[in-house]
Structure formats: structure tokens, C-alpha cells
Design an enzyme around this catalytic site. Structure first.
Site, PDB file in Angstrom:
ATOM      1  N   HIS A 144       0.911  -3.815   6.065  1.00 14.38           N
ATOM      2  CA  HIS A 144      -0.238  -3.776   6.995  1.00 14.38           C
ATOM      3  C   HIS A 144      -1.511  -4.292   6.331  1.00 14.38           C
ATOM      4  O   HIS A 144      -2.512  -4.474   6.994  1.00 14.38           O
ATOM      5  CB  HIS A 144      -0.467  -2.357   7.500  1.00 14.38           C
ATOM      6  CG  HIS A 144      -0.823  -1.400   6.390  1.00 14.38           C
ATOM      7  ND1 HIS A 144       0.140  -0.799   5.612  1.00 14.38           N
ATOM      8  CD2 HIS A 144      -2.012  -0.999   5.904  1.00 14.38           C
ATOM      9  CE1 HIS A 144      -0.457  -0.048   4.700  1.00 14.38           C
ATOM     10  NE2 HIS A 144      -1.762  -0.165   4.850  1.00 14.38           N
ATOM     11  N   CYS A 180      -7.339  -2.955   3.926  1.00 13.34           N
ATOM     12  CA  CYS A 180      -7.023  -1.508   3.936  1.00 13.34           C
ATOM     13  C   CYS A 180      -7.419  -0.774   2.657  1.00 13.34           C
ATOM     14  O   CYS A 180      -8.331   0.025   2.654  1.00 13.34           O
ATOM     15  CB  CYS A 180      -5.542  -1.281   4.234  1.00 13.34           C
ATOM     16  SG  CYS A 180      -5.087   0.454   4.205  1.00 13.34           S
ATOM     17  N   SER A 215       0.900   3.649   1.973  1.00 10.36           N
ATOM     18  CA  SER A 215       1.402   4.001   3.312  1.00 10.36           C
ATOM     19  C   SER A 215       2.693   3.249   3.625  1.00 10.36           C
ATOM     20  O   SER A 215       3.571   3.777   4.325  1.00 10.36           O
ATOM     21  CB  SER A 215       0.352   3.688   4.378  1.00 10.36           C
ATOM     22  OG  SER A 215      -0.884   4.238   4.028  1.00 10.36           O
ATOM     23  N   HIS A 239       5.380   5.201   2.039  1.00  9.34           N
ATOM     24  CA  HIS A 239       5.714   6.393   2.836  1.00  9.34           C
ATOM     25  C   HIS A 239       6.682   6.011   3.970  1.00  9.34           C
ATOM     26  O   HIS A 239       7.621   6.738   4.272  1.00  9.34           O
ATOM     27  CB  HIS A 239       4.458   7.020   3.458  1.00  9.34           C
ATOM     28  CG  HIS A 239       3.449   7.536   2.467  1.00  9.34           C
ATOM     29  ND1 HIS A 239       3.790   8.118   1.270  1.00  9.34           N
ATOM     30  CD2 HIS A 239       2.094   7.589   2.514  1.00  9.34           C
ATOM     31  CE1 HIS A 239       2.681   8.492   0.634  1.00  9.34           C
ATOM     32  NE2 HIS A 239       1.642   8.173   1.364  1.00  9.34           N
ATOM     33  N   CYS A 271       0.843  -1.201   0.000  1.00 11.16           N
ATOM     34  CA  CYS A 271       0.000   0.000   0.000  1.00 11.16           C
ATOM     35  C   CYS A 271       0.871   1.242   0.000  1.00 11.16           C
ATOM     36  O   CYS A 271       2.040   1.205   0.409  1.00 11.16           O
ATOM     37  CB  CYS A 271      -0.895  -0.046   1.231  1.00 11.16           C
ATOM     38  SG  CYS A 271      -1.841   1.447   1.542  1.00 11.16           S
TER      39      CYS A 271
HETATM   40  N1  APR Z   1      -0.016  13.980  -9.170  1.00 13.62           N
HETATM   41  C1  APR Z   1      -0.904  13.038  -9.576  1.00 13.62           C
HETATM   42  N2  APR Z   1      -0.761  11.711  -9.283  1.00 13.62           N
HETATM   43  C2  APR Z   1       0.322  11.350  -8.585  1.00 13.62           C
HETATM   44  C3  APR Z   1       1.308  12.275  -8.149  1.00 13.62           C
HETATM   45  C4  APR Z   1       1.108  13.659  -8.484  1.00 13.62           C
HETATM   46  N3  APR Z   1       1.961  14.596  -8.118  1.00 13.62           N
HETATM   47  N4  APR Z   1       2.252  11.596  -7.468  1.00 13.62           N
HETATM   48  C5  APR Z   1       1.893  10.309  -7.484  1.00 13.62           C
HETATM   49  N5  APR Z   1       0.742  10.140  -8.151  1.00 13.62           N
HETATM   50  C6  APR Z   1      -0.023   8.900  -8.387  1.00 13.62           C
HETATM   51  C7  APR Z   1       0.826   7.681  -8.656  1.00 13.62           C
HETATM   52  O1  APR Z   1       1.177   7.602 -10.020  1.00 13.62           O
HETATM   53  C8  APR Z   1      -0.112   6.539  -8.219  1.00 13.62           C
HETATM   54  O2  APR Z   1      -0.917   6.098  -9.293  1.00 13.62           O
HETATM   55  O3  APR Z   1      -0.716   8.591  -7.180  1.00 13.62           O
HETATM   56  C9  APR Z   1      -1.005   7.188  -7.161  1.00 13.62           C
HETATM   57  C10 APR Z   1      -0.756   6.660  -5.743  1.00 13.62           C
HETATM   58  O4  APR Z   1      -1.193   5.337  -5.697  1.00 13.62           O
HETATM   59  P1  APR Z   1      -0.434   4.170  -4.904  1.00 13.62           P
HETATM   60  O5  APR Z   1       1.015   4.426  -4.933  1.00 13.62           O
HETATM   61  O6  APR Z   1      -0.991   2.870  -5.379  1.00 13.62           O
HETATM   62  O7  APR Z   1      -0.865   4.421  -3.378  1.00 13.62           O
HETATM   63  P2  APR Z   1      -2.233   3.986  -2.647  1.00 13.62           P
HETATM   64  O8  APR Z   1      -2.030   2.703  -1.967  1.00 13.62           O
HETATM   65  O9  APR Z   1      -3.362   4.152  -3.580  1.00 13.62           O
HETATM   66  O10 APR Z   1      -2.285   5.089  -1.498  1.00 13.62           O
HETATM   67  C11 APR Z   1      -2.511   6.431  -1.821  1.00 13.62           C
HETATM   68  O11 APR Z   1      -3.663   6.906   0.210  1.00 13.62           O
HETATM   69  O12 APR Z   1      -4.026   5.760   2.192  1.00 13.62           O
HETATM   70  C12 APR Z   1      -3.229   6.676   1.527  1.00 13.62           C
HETATM   71  O13 APR Z   1      -1.114   6.409   2.594  1.00 13.62           O
HETATM   72  C13 APR Z   1      -1.814   6.216   1.395  1.00 13.62           C
HETATM   73  O14 APR Z   1      -1.022   8.380   0.878  1.00 13.62           O
HETATM   74  C14 APR Z   1      -1.340   7.108   0.325  1.00 13.62           C
HETATM   75  C15 APR Z   1      -2.550   7.265  -0.576  1.00 13.62           C
END
Ligand code: APR
Ligand code: ZN
Length: 374
Positions: free
Chosen positions: A67, A174, A48, A51, A46
Site C-alpha cells: 500500500h 505511509c 501493515s 500483518h 510496511c
Molecule cells: N519489542 C520491541 N520491538 C519489537 C518487538 C517487541 N516485542 N517485536 C518487534 N519489534 C520491532 C522489530 O524488530 C522492528 O524493528 O518492531 C519494529 C517494527 O518495525 P517494522 O517491521 O519496520 O514495521 P513498521 O512498518 O515500522 O510498522 C510498525 O506501525 O503502522 C503500524 O501496521 C504497522 O503495526 C505496524 C507498526
């Protein structure tokens, strides 16, 4: 028989921030009072976790990340009565103690016993159950799932239907409820509405599914990785925007496309800039902006103060506003009864020892979710 004994198994350890995960032999102590030891069957990766690994959240290293997990109870500590050995369970980044202020409030779900804000990396008694070559290893969000066995508090796990397909339902621990619930439960997206979703990863895709299920008629998807667009369209996104390819700021484009701004804006990335862009994409009078992304530990959000008067709403949402132990099992049941479908989010499945390939799929954006199988 492992009952009451320390288990030696494989787990992924992050020894420091930004250092590659190493699969090591670890010792997992038996569960103490109020704890549950679980044999992991599957885990998602995920945002998170990313991060944590990048050091964007203040955490203690070394730790075992992950998680978003599904598993089978191996043993339980004293006093545990809600699960028993052999039960299929999900682990919960947001526990439900049913005693704290948030748990007792009809709407609250951010249980006092969570270990996200801040992250201590230890169990509720202040100690860890993991060690490697004699060194203490920290837990992640009190739920570490990149391990063949984990220990979590009883309040951070819940029994699910015996028929649940364990190679997929980890996403219901999650990512799926975080996104879907943000749309259907927290925002309560209305039929015929216009929505924008920033971030089309696992959480953002589940938000899109929730908007679609709620009858939204226009769903604008925003992502810098265009590989996400075909799958997002298949889930219900009507317009895709790549902010890096636009002549103007994305919120201005959304304003022009909609004329009046969107009814509902969602941020599912965890960046300040996209949170501000989501807020500024909303209708000034009745727009609702939901932040589902987890921002870095020290980040501050700055918005034009006068505009707050015009009536729009800014709301944070954690795990879809669900009270986790009360609501998550029903989502698994809804999946088994074909009322919801998480399958489009499970784009890859790999054995745990191919963790690095799975992380590569995550970072390249090729996967919505790559599920690790133990
Ligand atoms: N602008 C637009 N899209 C972006 C940018 C940006 N500047 N930076 C990253 N992305 C996109 C990525 O390309 C990706 O498709 O954001 C998406 C993030 O998705 P994942 O990495 O799969 O993360 P995810 O598990 O969906 O979690 C997203 O939600 O719960 C929270 O902590 C988690 O902050 C995280 C967010
Ligand atoms: Zn609580």
C-alpha cells in the site's frame, strides 16, 4: 495504447495466509467511474503488509499486497478530476473523501471509505479489478502496490510535485507521515521533553525524526533487534533498550531512567504487550501515550483502570493524523525543499523481481525500508 483496455502485467499474489508471495501474470481492468489506474514506480514494504501476510488481520485471500506506493497515472475513470494521465501520484491507505463525518470534522482523518478496519479487499462498488487465470484477486487496503499496475479510488490517490524522486517518495505515502506526524502533528512533542519509542522500524524511525525535529532532549528507543540501534542513534535516539536483555520489564527501566516517566510514549510495533509497556512508561499526570501500531484483528487491550484517573492520555493515531489528500503533497514538497529528509529510511532499493530478497531484508531487520522498484 492501453486506454480502456485490460492490462496484463506482473504482480505479487498472496494465495493464502503465511504462504510465499508468487509473482504472477495478472489482468488489471480499466478504472471504473471515480477510479484511477496507476503504473507503479516504487513501493515500500510496511509493517501493515506483514500483518496481512501473516493473517494477523482478517482479510480475503488471494490478494495483491502492498500500500506504500508511488506511481504515474495511466488512465482515469469517469468523473475523475483531481488527477490526470501522466501525473506523479502517491496512493493512500487512508483516503480522504471530503464527505464523511471524519473528513468533515476539523480533526478527523479516519475516512469512512478506508478499507483497513475492516478489510473487504474490494473497490467501493464491491468488485475487484484484478484477476489471475480467470480467478478474482482481492485488493489490499484498496491500494495494492506490489503490482506493475493498480487501480485505486480517486479519493485514495493524490498528485505530488513533478520533481519528486519516485524511487524514494513512496515512503511518504505511509510510513514516513505515519511516524513523523504521530510526533509533530498528533502528540505535538514539546522542546526539552523526554520520549520513548517502542519499535525502531520504518514507522518508529520516522517517529524518532519527529521527536528530534520537535526538540525532544531525550529519546529512548526500544527494539528486540539490536541491528536497529546504530541507525536509530544516528536519527536522534539517545538511549537504546533491548527488552529481551533487561532484568526487569522495560517500563520499569524507563521509569528508573527518567525518574518520573516520559512525557511522550509511542508504540510502533502493533503488539498488545508493547502498547501496555508504552502506557506504563508515561508520566502518571501529564504523560501522553500514542499508539501507531496496528494490533491483530481480535486483540483486546487491558489497562489498570484506576490509573486512568491520574491524568495521562492514551491516543490512537493513524497516518499521523493527517488529512491525507490535503497534507501529503506538502510533505513531498518539504522533502524537495530539504525541510525534512526521508533518505535515512531508504536503506535498500531492489527491483520488483527481487521481492523475496526484499522481504528477507525486512524480516531480518537489516532494512529500515527496502524500496521495490518497478
Ligand atoms: N519489542 C520491541 N520491538 C519489537 C518487538 C517487541 N516485542 N517485536 C518487534 N519489534 C520491532 C522489530 O524488530 C522492528 O524493528 O518492531 C519494529 C517494527 O518495525 P517494522 O517491521 O519496520 O514495521 P513498521 O512498518 O515500522 O510498522 C510498525 O506501525 O503502522 C503500524 O501496521 C504497522 O503495526 C505496524 C507498526
Ligand atoms: Zn471521508
Amino acid at each position: 495504447n492501453t486506454l480502456g483496455k485490460t492490462i496484463t502485467c506482473r504482480a505479487a499474489i498472496a494465495w493464502a495466509k503465511n504462504s510465499p508471495l508468487l509473482i504472477e501474470e495478472v489482468q488489471v481492468e480499466p478504472p471504473k467511474s471515480g477510479e484511477v489506474r496507476i503504473k507503479m514506480i516504487s513501493s515500500g514494504i510496511c509493517g501493515s503488509d506483514d500483518h496481512v501476510l501473516k493473517g494477523e488481520l482478517v482479510v480475503n485471500f488471494p490478494l495483491i499486497p502492498g500500500h506504500e506506493g508511488a506511481g504515474i497515472v495511466e488512465s482515469v475513470g469517469d468523473g475523475v478530476c483531481s488527477v490526470k494521465p501522466g501525473d506523479k501520484v502517491l496512493i493512500l491507505i487512508i483516503p480522504q473523501c471530503r464527505e464523511c463525518d471524519a473528513c468533515l470534522h476539523p480533526k478527523g482523518n479516519f475516512c469512512d471509505k478506508q478499507d483497513v478496519l475492516p478489510c473487504s479487499g474490494v473497490m467501493l462498488d464491491g468488485t475487484s479489478r484484478f484477476s489471475c487465470r480467470g480467478q478474482k484477486i482481492y485488493h489490499s487496503f484498496r491500494t495494492s502496490s506490489f503490482t506493475e499496475y493498480t487501480v485505486v479510488p480517486e479519493i485514495a490517490t493524490v498528485k505530488i510535485d513533478d520533481a519528486a524522486p519516485m524511487d524514494k517518495v513512496c515512503l511518504i505515502s505511509c510510513g514516513f507521515p505515519t511516524g513523523y506526524g504521530a510526533a509533530v502533528n498528533s502528540a505535538k512533542v514539546t522542546p526539552g521533553s523526554t520520549c520513548v519509542v517502542f519499535g525502531l522500524g520504518g514507522v518508529g524511525s520516522a517517529i524518532v525524526m519527529g521527536c528530534k525535529a520537535s526538540g525532544a532532549c531525550r529519546i529512548i528507543g526500544v527494539d528486540i533487534n539490536e541491528e536497529k540501534f546504530p541507525r536509530a542513534r544516528a536519527l536522534g535516539v539517545t538511549d537504546c533498550l533491548n527488552p529481551n536483555k533487561l532484568e526487569k520489564p522495560v517500563q520499569e527501566v524507563v521509569m528508573e531512567m527518567t525518574g518520573v516517566g516520559v512525557d511522550f510514549a509511542f508504540e510502533a510495533i502493533g503488539l498488545i504487550d508493547t502498547m501496555v509497556a508504552a502506557w506504563n512508561s508515561c508520566n502518571n499526570s501529564y504523560g501522553v501515550c500514542l499508539i501507531a501500531g496496528l494490533a491483530p484483528s481480535d486483540a483486546q487491550l487491558s489497562l489498570e483502570a484506576p490509573k486512568i484517573l491520574s491524568g495521562k492520555t492514551l491516543k490512537g493515531v493513524c497516518l499521523g493524523d493527517y488529512k491525507t489528500r490535503d497534507c501529503i503533497p506538502q510533505i513531498v514538497t518539504d522533502y524537495l525543499q530539504n525541510k525534512i529528509n526521508i533518505d535515512p529510511l531508504v536503506t535498500y532499493q531492489l527491483p520488483f523481481n527481487q521481492l523475496h530478497e526484499a522481504l528477507e531484508l525486512f524480516h531480518s531487520g537489516k532494512a529500515i525500508r527496502c524500496v521495490l522498484l518497478f
